[in-house]
Write a protein that holds these residues in place. Structure first.
Motif, PDB file in Angstrom:
ATOM      1  N   SER A 112     -16.914  12.657 -38.971  1.00 37.29           N
ATOM      2  CA  SER A 112     -17.178  14.008 -39.458  1.00 37.29           C
ATOM      3  C   SER A 112     -15.870  14.691 -39.848  1.00 37.29           C
ATOM      4  CB  SER A 112     -17.901  14.823 -38.389  1.00 37.29           C
ATOM      5  OG  SER A 112     -17.038  15.057 -37.307  1.00 37.29           O
ATOM      6  N   GLU A 166     -14.890  17.538 -38.862  1.00 36.02           N
ATOM      7  CA  GLU A 166     -14.295  18.154 -37.677  1.00 36.02           C
ATOM      8  C   GLU A 166     -13.375  17.178 -36.947  1.00 36.02           C
ATOM      9  OE1 GLU A 166     -15.622  20.228 -33.479  1.00 36.02           O
ATOM     10  OE2 GLU A 166     -17.137  19.823 -35.003  1.00 36.02           O
ATOM     11  N   ASN A 200     -10.245  16.694 -39.038  1.00 31.85           N
ATOM     12  CA  ASN A 200      -9.375  17.869 -38.970  1.00 31.85           C
ATOM     13  C   ASN A 200      -8.647  17.955 -37.629  1.00 31.85           C
ATOM     14  OD1 ASN A 200      -9.972  18.711 -41.561  1.00 31.85           O
ATOM     15  ND2 ASN A 200     -11.651  20.033 -40.897  1.00 31.85           N
ATOM     16  N   ARG A 201      -9.346  17.642 -36.549  1.00 34.43           N
ATOM     17  CA  ARG A 201      -8.695  17.643 -35.229  1.00 34.43           C
ATOM     18  C   ARG A 201      -7.565  16.627 -35.172  1.00 34.43           C
ATOM     19  NH1 ARG A 201     -13.446  17.936 -30.694  1.00 34.43           N
ATOM     20  NH2 ARG A 201     -14.421  19.823 -31.483  1.00 34.43           N
TER      21      ARG A 201
END
Length: 73
Positions: free
Chosen positions: A42, A44, A47-48
């Protein structure tokens, strides 16, 4: 007397910085493994991983600039 205290404070800061570096490196490795194992990671998760990698590189540059190393301890 002040110079001894300054040296102790610097050593504490180096230990703290190196501890944070090790923690972030472990976290970054875990996130990269998760991304490699997943079929469609994903946004997310990606990005993390980018944020963690940015923090790790920032702390690494800081450690290099301050000449912090494990061998000095």
């Amino acid at each position: 007397m002040f110079f001894k205290r300054k040296g102790k404070i610097r050593e504490q800061q180096h230990r703290l910085l190196l501890g944070q570096l090790e923690m972030l490196k472990g976290k970054l490795d875990e996130q990269k493994q998760l991304i490699n194992r997943s079929i469609d990671p994903s946004d997310e998760v990606l990005n993390r991983a980018k944020i963690t990698e940015g923090l790790y590189s920032l702390l690494l540059r800081e450690a290099r600039a301050n000449h912090a190393s494990k061998s000095k301890q």
